[in-house]
Write an enzyme that holds these catalytic residues in place. Structure first.
Site, short mmCIF file in Angstrom:
data_model
loop_
_atom_site.label_atom_id
_atom_site.label_comp_id
_atom_site.label_asym_id
_atom_site.label_seq_id
_atom_site.Cartn_x
_atom_site.Cartn_y
_atom_site.Cartn_z
N CYS A 175 0.88 -1.17 0.12
CA CYS A 175 0.09 0.18 -0.10
C CYS A 175 0.88 1.21 -0.07
O CYS A 175 1.93 1.14 -0.72
CB CYS A 175 -0.88 0.15 1.19
SG CYS A 175 -0.07 -0.38 2.82
N ASN A 176 0.57 2.02 0.80
CA ASN A 176 1.48 3.44 0.83
C ASN A 176 2.55 3.16 1.80
O ASN A 176 3.81 3.42 1.71
CB ASN A 176 0.75 4.70 1.36
CG ASN A 176 -0.28 5.06 0.41
OD1 ASN A 176 0.12 5.24 -0.87
ND2 ASN A 176 -1.54 5.60 0.86
#
Length: 188
Positions: free
Chosen positions: A155-156
């Site tokens: 994800c981030n």
């Protein structure tokens, strides 16, 4: 046995619980659970007891036995790109497409060839209830993925992908799923 509980109700509360769950498991602590629905679900049932006041905590010791195989590193992602291993971007679709971006990501978009399965698919109505095994399998299929296959989730910064790891590794027992901890903060 550790039971993780929260009363928070923002959209990242399930991911925060999943992240703590992942950390326990990655350190080799198997006896860990999440109270599905959080404290709100517990107190909604009048048959469940509630204590108030300070808790008496009994000290204990824990010796970590890190499970490095649960964590993917940048080199693992590079090898996955060359070898065709599935990469799953657990962020919202607008981040996956590069329409919007997190401040921790230098460039918008995703890792080439990654498939998108937003973390919010894996919780009921954005709350603290997690999907059932049958629902998880259907959602993975809907994204064109194999819930039992080897894959790297990202994800981030490793928070949102923790829900994916909880779903596959914790709920379904897939031992071939890894979380790319550096995620796009590192990759970009």
């Amino acid at each position: 046995h550790v039971v993780l509980v929260t009363a928070a109700l923002d959209m990242f509360s399930p991911a925060e619980l999943a992240r703590v769950y992942f950390i326990f498991r990655a350190l080799g602590h198997e006896a860990v659970s999440i109270l599905d629905g959080g404290i709100g679900a517990w107190t909604a049932d009048w048959d469940n007891d509630i204590e108030v006041g300070p808790a008496t905590v009994r000290p204990t010791s824990f010796t970590a036995h890190p499970r490095a195989a649960m964590i993917a590193r940048r080199g693992d992602v590079e090898a996955a790109l060359e070898g065709g291993l599935t990469l799953v971007d657990m962020r919202a679709n607008d981040h996956y497409l590069g329409i919007n971006s997190s401040p921790v990501v230098v460039r918008p978009g995703t890792i080439p060839g990654a498939v998108n399965l937003p973390m919010m698919w894996l919780v009921v109505d954005g709350k603290l209830r997690f999907r059932t095994p049958a629902q998880i399998r259907r959602l993975w299929r809907a994204a064109g993925l194999d819930a039992d296959g080897a894959q790297i989730l990202f994800c981030n910064s490793g928070l949102e992908s923790s829900i994916g790891w909880l779903s596959l590794g914790g709920i379904l027992g897939n031992e071939n799923v890894r979380l790319y901890d550096g995620s796009l903060a590192e990759w970009s």
